[in-house]
Design a protein around this motif. Structure first.
Motif, PDB file in Angstrom:
ATOM      1  N   MET A  78       0.904  -1.411   0.038  1.00 41.94           N
ATOM      2  CA  MET A  78       0.010   0.173   0.114  1.00 41.94           C
ATOM      3  C   MET A  78       1.142   1.390  -0.181  1.00 41.94           C
ATOM      4  N   THR A  79       0.544   2.108  -0.740  1.00 44.60           N
ATOM      5  CA  THR A  79       1.265   3.380  -0.719  1.00 44.60           C
ATOM      6  C   THR A  79       1.012   4.361   0.264  1.00 44.60           C
ATOM      7  N   THR A  80       1.977   4.995   0.758  1.00 47.56           N
ATOM      8  CA  THR A  80       1.305   6.015   1.669  1.00 47.56           C
ATOM      9  C   THR A  80       1.619   7.581   1.255  1.00 47.56           C
ATOM     10  N   GLU A  81       1.873   7.519   0.148  1.00 43.40           N
ATOM     11  CA  GLU A  81       2.032   8.724  -0.569  1.00 43.40           C
ATOM     12  C   GLU A  81       0.996   9.586  -0.589  1.00 43.40           C
ATOM     13  N   LYS A  82       1.286  11.101  -0.125  1.00 44.31           N
ATOM     14  CA  LYS A  82      -0.005  11.992   0.087  1.00 44.31           C
ATOM     15  C   LYS A  82      -0.446  12.325  -1.218  1.00 44.31           C
ATOM     16  N   PRO A  83      -1.832  12.303  -1.573  1.00 41.29           N
ATOM     17  CA  PRO A  83      -2.258  13.054  -2.976  1.00 41.29           C
ATOM     18  C   PRO A  83      -1.664  14.413  -3.060  1.00 41.29           C
ATOM     19  N   LYS A  84      -1.043  14.461  -4.254  1.00 42.19           N
ATOM     20  CA  LYS A  84      -0.645  16.021  -4.462  1.00 42.19           C
ATOM     21  C   LYS A  84      -1.683  16.964  -4.418  1.00 42.19           C
ATOM     22  N   LYS A  85      -1.586  18.326  -3.791  1.00 43.09           N
ATOM     23  CA  LYS A  85      -2.737  19.118  -4.021  1.00 43.09           C
ATOM     24  C   LYS A  85      -2.887  19.744  -5.329  1.00 43.09           C
ATOM     25  N   ILE A  86      -4.047  19.585  -5.910  1.00 38.13           N
ATOM     26  CA  ILE A  86      -4.015  20.099  -7.328  1.00 38.13           C
ATOM     27  C   ILE A  86      -4.393  21.423  -7.468  1.00 38.13           C
ATOM     28  N   LYS A  87      -3.578  22.324  -8.297  1.00 40.26           N
ATOM     29  CA  LYS A  87      -3.892  23.535  -8.432  1.00 40.26           C
ATOM     30  C   LYS A  87      -4.735  23.932  -9.698  1.00 40.26           C
ATOM     31  N   SER A  88      -5.585  24.863  -9.495  1.00 40.29           N
ATOM     32  CA  SER A  88      -6.464  25.213 -10.798  1.00 40.29           C
ATOM     33  C   SER A  88      -5.922  25.088 -12.167  1.00 40.29           C
ATOM     34  N   GLU A  89      -4.778  25.770 -12.439  1.00 37.62           N
ATOM     35  CA  GLU A  89      -3.884  25.739 -13.605  1.00 37.62           C
ATOM     36  C   GLU A  89      -3.575  24.379 -13.750  1.00 37.62           C
ATOM     37  N   ASP A  90      -3.237  23.428 -13.033  1.00 39.97           N
ATOM     38  CA  ASP A  90      -2.975  22.010 -13.405  1.00 39.97           C
ATOM     39  C   ASP A  90      -3.979  21.268 -14.304  1.00 39.97           C
ATOM     40  N   ILE A  91      -5.217  21.760 -14.021  1.00 36.22           N
ATOM     41  CA  ILE A  91      -6.388  20.955 -14.808  1.00 36.22           C
ATOM     42  C   ILE A  91      -7.129  21.990 -15.769  1.00 36.22           C
ATOM     43  N   ALA A  92      -6.507  23.284 -15.907  1.00 34.64           N
ATOM     44  CA  ALA A  92      -7.129  24.059 -16.861  1.00 34.64           C
ATOM     45  C   ALA A  92      -7.263  23.532 -18.181  1.00 34.64           C
ATOM     46  N   SER A  93      -8.412  23.936 -19.104  1.00 39.41           N
ATOM     47  CA  SER A  93      -8.590  23.371 -20.309  1.00 39.41           C
ATOM     48  C   SER A  93      -6.845  23.824 -21.116  1.00 39.41           C
ATOM     49  N   PRO A  94      -6.598  22.724 -22.014  1.00 35.42           N
ATOM     50  CA  PRO A  94      -5.249  23.330 -22.431  1.00 35.42           C
ATOM     51  C   PRO A  94      -5.293  24.499 -23.542  1.00 35.42           C
ATOM     52  N   LYS A  95      -4.190  25.129 -23.398  1.00 37.22           N
ATOM     53  CA  LYS A  95      -4.060  26.368 -24.419  1.00 37.22           C
ATOM     54  C   LYS A  95      -4.566  26.312 -25.876  1.00 37.22           C
ATOM     55  N   GLY A  96      -5.141  27.171 -26.107  1.00 37.02           N
ATOM     56  CA  GLY A  96      -5.567  27.289 -27.404  1.00 37.02           C
ATOM     57  C   GLY A  96      -7.046  26.179 -27.611  1.00 37.02           C
ATOM     58  N   MET A  97      -7.529  25.648 -26.635  1.00 34.13           N
ATOM     59  CA  MET A  97      -8.561  24.738 -26.733  1.00 34.13           C
ATOM     60  C   MET A  97      -9.502  25.097 -25.708  1.00 34.13           C
ATOM     61  N   ARG A  98     -11.047  25.002 -25.888  1.00 41.30           N
ATOM     62  CA  ARG A  98     -11.838  25.455 -24.919  1.00 41.30           C
ATOM     63  C   ARG A  98     -13.239  24.970 -24.765  1.00 41.30           C
ATOM     64  N   ASP A  99     -13.980  25.296 -23.876  1.00 36.83           N
ATOM     65  CA  ASP A  99     -15.263  24.576 -23.737  1.00 36.83           C
ATOM     66  C   ASP A  99     -16.321  25.385 -24.438  1.00 36.83           C
ATOM     67  N   ILE A 100     -17.255  24.748 -25.032  1.00 38.49           N
ATOM     68  CA  ILE A 100     -18.288  25.535 -25.827  1.00 38.49           C
ATOM     69  C   ILE A 100     -19.466  25.031 -25.309  1.00 38.49           C
ATOM     70  N   LEU A 101     -20.304  26.137 -24.796  1.00 40.44           N
ATOM     71  CA  LEU A 101     -21.439  25.776 -24.127  1.00 40.44           C
ATOM     72  C   LEU A 101     -22.639  26.941 -24.614  1.00 40.44           C
TER      73      LEU A 101
END
Ligand code: HAM
Length: 441
Positions: free
Chosen positions: A1-24
């Motif tokens: 079992m791994t005891t590694e703590k999950p890394k805290k995700i920052k919003s820029e880590d999961i932002a949509s890739p540059k030049g790509m966007r959501d369409i709503l």
């Protein structure tokens, strides 16, 4: 079992890739409406739909787009799969469609074969005005004919689609870059001219002389713009067949009343082109003052040699073009077209209490089967809150299904304009809905 703590995700880590966007919302419907209208027009003109994979083998593009073109050399998203295949997120649609034509033995069909297609493409460009990394195109291809009327048909269908989308001031920039007969001589002439001026060229063009001299005509660097004025142009070196073909294309374009300009320096950014090349732009009256070059809303041309570069034994003469749909949607000239799926709600459905919630789906389904578009807030509980939303929705009718109605197997139908109400038995709902449908027409 791994005891590694999950890394805290920052919003820029999961932002949509540059030049790509959501369409709503509205924008989503604008895209959908455009694709629907474009497909409808294409179908009327004899094009049939095709969809090819978003991923293709790398060779589909490396063998066809041309060494020294930005799309091939700098902009492809390439990946190696776990199984070791080299794949590419398609940067454009034509090579994949020609691949599909060859792979599916379409040479055996009555020619030409005409396709329309739409979807996302991927180019690792620098995002800026009108340049995305995930872009959407609507494309037309006519494979298996060298007749000039096919070139005209593509141009005609593309400009008609753009006209329907609100672009009333279009111009087609058009040129012919010759075929394998006349290309060789012209390339020598062009290279000789530029070699004489090599010291004056920008660094990229010094390289282009070796890799892809035709691209010299497309350079926007100030150092090269002046030189372009004296450069030999492809159109002045056309062989008789190519000159005749181009003359016919222009005659058709004129006959159709399409405004055009012969642009002797137009060469386009892909190498598979032969003979006709074109771009469609929107002319804006104040453009000259702003000094900003117009973005092309679409482009295309003939590609008679592409099939052989993809391994076909026989040449497949072909022509096509693609509209950049993001540029269409983002342009101030664009008039959004409502997609068929987008319907104003005719009925607002209100429910109260558990019993009613449980039976709600049956009522909504009766309305759907009768093709009555509804709005609802199934997750809300209070009457006042739901009535307020119903009021704002603009639906001419509200159906209220409360605890009492759920027990009695009835609904209350309220006319929102007259405020009159009537109680209807659930068993009679289909008949009532039919009469409601006639009333709402
Ligand atoms: P293309 O000129 O590379 O041609 O692209 C067609 C259109 O897609 C352009 O005129 C532009 O409106 C739009 N476009 C291109 N790059 C971007 C971008 N980075 N962001 C937003 N829009 C963009 C082709 O792709 C050829 N396959 C067309 C064709 C079809 N030729 C023959 N058949």
């Amino acid at each position: 079992m791994t005891t590694e703590k999950p890394k805290k995700i920052k919003s820029e880590d999961i932002a949509s890739p540059k030049g790509m966007r959501d369409i709503l919302d509205k924008e989503y419907y604008a895209y959908q409406g455009f694709f629907e209208k474009a497909s409808e027009i294409a179908a009327y003109y004899g094009f049939r739909p095709i969809e090819t994979p978003i991923l293709e083998r790398e060779a589909v593009f490396t063998s066809s787009l041309g060494v020294g073109t930005d799309i091939r050399d700098k902009e492809m998203y390439t990946l190696k799969t776990k199984g070791g295949d080299h794949l590419v997120m398609r940067p454009e649609g034509t090579a994949g469609i020609m691949r599909a034509y060859i792979e599916n033995g379409m040479q055996a069909l009555p020619q030409p074969v005409m396709f329309y297609n739409y979807g996302p493409y991927f180019r690792h460009e620098n995002p800026q005005r009108g340049r995305l990394r995930e872009l959407r195109q609507f494309g037309l291809e006519i494979l298996g004919t060298q007749k000039s009327i096919a070139d005209a048909l593509v141009i005609r269908t593309m400009t008609l689609i753009l006209d329907e989308a609100g672009f009333k001031n279009l111009s087609v920039e058009i040129n012919s870059i010759g075929d394998k007969e006349c290309r060789g001589g012209y390339m020598r002439e062009l290279t000789n001219y530029y070699k004489k001026h090599i010291a004056e060229l920008c660094p990229a063009c010094k390289e282009r002389i070796k890799t892809n001299p035709l691209r010299l005509l497309d350079c926007k660097d100030a150092r090269c713009l002046d030189l372009k004025v004296g450069a030999p142009t492809p159109i002045d070196s056309l062989c008789n067949d190519c000159r005749h073909h181009f003359k016919e294309v222009i005659e058709y374009v004129e006959e159709m009343g399409i405004s055009y300009r012969i642009n002797k320096n137009l060469v386009r950014g892909l190498d598979y082109y032969t003979r006709t090349v074109f771009e469609v732009i929107e002319l804006e009256p104040d453009r000259d003052e702003s000094g900003v070059a117009p973005l092309s809303l679409g482009g295309g041309g003939r590609y008679d040699l592409l099939a052989k570069s993809l391994g076909s034994k026989k040449d497949v003469p072909a022509v096509g073009g693609a509209i950049g749909v993001d540029r269409v949607i983002m342009s101030p000239a664009h008039k959004p077209i409502n997609p068929r799926i987008l319907k104003k709600p005719k009925v607002y459905f209100i429910q109260l209490g558990n019993e009613a919630k449980l039976k709600s789906f049956g009522i909504i389904e009766t309305l759907r089967k009768a093709h009555i578009p509804i709005a609802q807030s199934l997750s809300k509980d209070g009457l006042a809150q739901q009535l307020a939303i119903a009021e704002r929705s603009g639906a001419p009718y509200t159906i209220i299904f409360g605890q009492k109605e759920a027990l009695d197997n009835t609904i209350i139908a309220r006319n929102m304009e007259t405020r009159s109400q009537e109680t209807v038995k659930l068993a009679d709902l289909p008949d009532f809905v039919k009469h409601l449908k006639d009333e709402l027409k």
